[in-house]
Design a protein around this motif. Structure first.
Motif, PDB file in Angstrom:
ATOM      1  N   LYS A  98      37.374  28.002  42.581  1.00 16.48           N
ATOM      2  CA  LYS A  98      37.339  28.622  41.252  1.00 16.48           C
ATOM      3  C   LYS A  98      35.968  29.257  41.007  1.00 16.48           C
ATOM      4  O   LYS A  98      35.873  30.388  40.505  1.00 16.48           O
ATOM      5  N   THR A  99      34.911  28.555  41.354  1.00 18.84           N
ATOM      6  CA  THR A  99      33.556  29.073  41.146  1.00 18.84           C
ATOM      7  C   THR A  99      33.322  30.333  41.970  1.00 18.84           C
ATOM      8  O   THR A  99      32.665  31.270  41.508  1.00 18.84           O
ATOM      9  N   CYS A 100      33.874  30.369  43.172  1.00 15.67           N
ATOM     10  CA  CYS A 100      33.740  31.563  44.017  1.00 15.67           C
ATOM     11  C   CYS A 100      34.445  32.756  43.379  1.00 15.67           C
ATOM     12  O   CYS A 100      33.913  33.872  43.360  1.00 15.67           O
ATOM     13  N   ASP A 101      35.638  32.528  42.848  1.00 12.74           N
ATOM     14  CA  ASP A 101      36.368  33.606  42.181  1.00 12.74           C
ATOM     15  C   ASP A 101      35.590  34.104  40.962  1.00 12.74           C
ATOM     16  O   ASP A 101      35.507  35.314  40.715  1.00 12.74           O
ATOM     17  N   ASP A 102      35.025  33.181  40.210  1.00 10.15           N
ATOM     18  CA  ASP A 102      34.246  33.567  39.034  1.00 10.15           C
ATOM     19  C   ASP A 102      32.979  34.329  39.435  1.00 10.15           C
ATOM     20  O   ASP A 102      32.530  35.241  38.725  1.00 10.15           O
ATOM     21  N   PHE A 103      32.412  33.960  40.578  1.00  9.75           N
ATOM     22  CA  PHE A 103      31.219  34.631  41.097  1.00  9.75           C
ATOM     23  C   PHE A 103      31.518  36.113  41.372  1.00  9.75           C
ATOM     24  O   PHE A 103      30.741  37.004  41.012  1.00  9.75           O
ATOM     25  N   ILE A 104      32.650  36.377  42.015  1.00 10.83           N
ATOM     26  CA  ILE A 104      33.042  37.761  42.278  1.00 10.83           C
ATOM     27  C   ILE A 104      33.325  38.489  40.968  1.00 10.83           C
ATOM     28  O   ILE A 104      32.961  39.656  40.791  1.00 10.83           O
ATOM     29  N   MET A 105      33.964  37.802  40.033  1.00 10.03           N
ATOM     30  CA  MET A 105      34.249  38.430  38.742  1.00 10.03           C
ATOM     31  C   MET A 105      32.962  38.846  38.034  1.00 10.03           C
ATOM     32  O   MET A 105      32.883  39.933  37.438  1.00 10.03           O
ATOM     33  N   ASP A 106      31.958  37.988  38.074  1.00  8.12           N
ATOM     34  CA  ASP A 106      30.671  38.342  37.461  1.00  8.12           C
ATOM     35  C   ASP A 106      30.110  39.613  38.088  1.00  8.12           C
ATOM     36  O   ASP A 106      29.521  40.451  37.398  1.00  8.12           O
ATOM     37  N   TYR A 107      30.292  39.759  39.393  1.00  6.70           N
ATOM     38  CA  TYR A 107      29.805  40.953  40.089  1.00  6.70           C
ATOM     39  C   TYR A 107      30.547  42.203  39.614  1.00  6.70           C
ATOM     40  O   TYR A 107      29.928  43.216  39.273  1.00  6.70           O
ATOM     41  N   VAL A 108      31.875  42.154  39.578  1.00  8.62           N
ATOM     42  CA  VAL A 108      32.627  43.364  39.239  1.00  8.62           C
ATOM     43  C   VAL A 108      32.495  43.733  37.768  1.00  8.62           C
ATOM     44  O   VAL A 108      32.700  44.886  37.392  1.00  8.62           O
ATOM     45  N   LYS A 109      32.134  42.768  36.924  1.00 12.68           N
ATOM     46  CA  LYS A 109      31.981  43.079  35.499  1.00 12.68           C
ATOM     47  C   LYS A 109      30.877  44.101  35.242  1.00 12.68           C
ATOM     48  O   LYS A 109      30.868  44.747  34.181  1.00 12.68           O
ATOM     49  N   SER A 110      29.966  44.259  36.186  1.00 11.46           N
ATOM     50  CA  SER A 110      28.912  45.261  36.001  1.00 11.46           C
ATOM     51  C   SER A 110      29.485  46.671  35.891  1.00 11.46           C
ATOM     52  O   SER A 110      28.854  47.581  35.357  1.00 11.46           O
ATOM     53  N   ALA A 111      30.723  46.858  36.384  1.00 10.27           N
ATOM     54  CA  ALA A 111      31.363  48.177  36.325  1.00 10.27           C
ATOM     55  C   ALA A 111      31.705  48.586  34.897  1.00 10.27           C
ATOM     56  O   ALA A 111      31.991  49.761  34.632  1.00 10.27           O
ATOM     57  N   LYS A 112      31.683  47.632  33.964  1.00  8.09           N
ATOM     58  CA  LYS A 112      31.981  47.971  32.566  1.00  8.09           C
ATOM     59  C   LYS A 112      30.981  48.988  32.008  1.00  8.09           C
ATOM     60  O   LYS A 112      31.278  49.695  31.052  1.00  8.09           O
ATOM     61  N   TYR A 113      29.793  49.024  32.608  1.00  4.16           N
ATOM     62  CA  TYR A 113      28.724  49.856  32.064  1.00  4.16           C
ATOM     63  C   TYR A 113      28.546  51.144  32.854  1.00  4.16           C
ATOM     64  O   TYR A 113      27.553  51.847  32.690  1.00  4.16           O
ATOM     65  N   ILE A 114      29.505  51.457  33.729  1.00  2.00           N
ATOM     66  CA  ILE A 114      29.437  52.674  34.539  1.00  2.00           C
ATOM     67  C   ILE A 114      30.502  53.632  34.021  1.00  2.00           C
ATOM     68  O   ILE A 114      31.665  53.251  33.856  1.00  2.00           O
ATOM     69  N   ALA A 115      30.119  54.881  33.785  1.00  2.00           N
ATOM     70  CA  ALA A 115      30.983  55.760  33.007  1.00  2.00           C
ATOM     71  C   ALA A 115      31.960  56.610  33.809  1.00  2.00           C
ATOM     72  O   ALA A 115      33.120  56.726  33.434  1.00  2.00           O
ATOM     73  N   LEU A 116      31.547  57.204  34.917  1.00  2.00           N
ATOM     74  CA  LEU A 116      32.352  58.282  35.491  1.00  2.00           C
ATOM     75  C   LEU A 116      32.734  58.108  36.959  1.00  2.00           C
ATOM     76  O   LEU A 116      33.596  58.834  37.450  1.00  2.00           O
ATOM     77  N   THR A 117      32.118  57.180  37.662  1.00  2.00           N
ATOM     78  CA  THR A 117      32.362  57.079  39.101  1.00  2.00           C
ATOM     79  C   THR A 117      33.411  56.005  39.402  1.00  2.00           C
ATOM     80  O   THR A 117      34.051  55.468  38.506  1.00  2.00           O
ATOM     81  N   LEU A 118      33.589  55.683  40.674  1.00  2.00           N
ATOM     82  CA  LEU A 118      34.710  54.861  41.117  1.00  2.00           C
ATOM     83  C   LEU A 118      34.657  53.397  40.672  1.00  2.00           C
ATOM     84  O   LEU A 118      35.689  52.718  40.659  1.00  2.00           O
TER      85      LEU A 118
END
Length: 325
Positions: free
Chosen positions: A263-283
């Protein structure tokens, strides 16, 4: 480094779809529900297909359909981009495991075939039957050959799994490099590292030697095999990972057990991908949404399966993963 393309329409569409993702609060409410039917109604309210009345136990088709819809949306929005394959290769290699084990055992494994790979199942079947892999990605063909060779030497179905798991991560890593996208490469490296950390804990728990660990070690991460070798030879392996992003994770795995570690590993990856919330136009937002949806479906499956097995709400909530929204 190649100049990043921008996808304003695709990102805008994803921002709309994100609003339908399940929040952690909603997932916990599902865990508290007394009846599985109530959980399924919640899913329907968030865009999932409805389960036919009286077939609440047949929820797996609903989850598979939702995942297929997600893949289709991403392909429609950015048909020229190949990053989606990083998420799909695991389905190809799962099907290869089923097909190879079916061949060597004679036992029909159709129920374990999954949809959503990069290769049609019939194509995989024909390639194995003909022993001709020219129409498959080279890494995939090499992995099949390795699996068959290891099986011929050991007569162990586990060796088929090991060879094809290694192929999965080689394929993912190659695709990440070809994407020339740092976010994708960071995601893939983290997945490889966490896979190796899980294997490390599992092998130590089973009192397996370092050679057994290296049989399942996958390339593509940032933690070298030499670090794991040093950790294998100490009573306090966490020391070898201090200063890296994984030290605290491993400590949780040792102190709290494998279920909590996963579970902690899954949450770790989720924390990483959440940074995409602040990216506007790219992939990045598309990649993050795809991971978020896969994680959501995995968590929903945990909740519904636990309900069927009459596991308490408190225990289910302990297993609920972090949500993207």
């Amino acid at each position: 480094m190649a100049e990043e393309k921008i996808y304003p329409y695709a990102v805008a569409r994803i921002r709309v779809l994100e609003k339908n993702l399940l929040s952690k609060q909603t997932l916990n409410q599902m865990a508290d529900e007394k009846e599985i039917e109530s959980c399924l109604r919640t899913l329907s309210e968030h865009g999932y297909d409805s389960v036919p009345e009286g077939n609440a136990r047949d929820f797996e088709k609903v989850l598979s359909a939702e995942l297929s819809k997600t893949y289709a949306v991403i392909r429609e929005l950015v048909p020229e981009e190949k990053f989606i394959n990083i998420f799909l290769y695991k389905n190809d290699y799962q099907n290869l495991k089923v097909l190879l084990k079916q061949e060597v055992s004679g036992v029909d494994g159709k129920q374990y075939i999954v949809q959503g790979g990069t290769q049609p199942v019939e194509k995989l079947k024909k390639s194995i039957l003909d022993r001709n892999y020219a129409d498959l990605p080279p890494i995939m063909g090499e992995a099949i050959e390795e699996a068959l060779e290891l099986y011929s030497k050991t007569q162990s179905g586990q060796m088929i799994d090991i060879a094809l798991d290694r192929g999965t991560f080689r394929q993912m890593t190659q695709a990440a490099k070809e994407s020339e996208n740092e976010f994708v490469k960071g995601y893939t490296a983290r997945v490889c590292d966490l896979t190796n950390l899980k294997s490390f804990l599992r092998m130590r728990h089973m009192n397996k030697d370092f050679g057994a660990f290296m049989n399942v070690f996958v390339e593509g991460g940032n933690i070298s095999s030499s670090v794991f070798f040093s950790a294998y030879g100490t009573d306090n392996p966490v020391d070898q990972f201090k200063g890296s992003r994984y030290g605290e994770l491993l400590e949780i795995g040792i102190e709290k057990g494998f279920t909590e570690f996963e579970k902690t590993c899954d949450d770790f990856i989720m924390d990483y991908v959440k940074s995409a919330k602040y990216i506007a136009l790219t992939l990045e937002p598309l990649i993050a949404y795809l991971y978020a949806k896969e994680s959501e479906i995995k968590t929903v499956r945990i909740i519904l399966t636990s309900k069927l097995n009459q596991i308490s709400s408190e225990i289910i909530k302990e297993r609920v993963r972090e949500a993207y929204v």
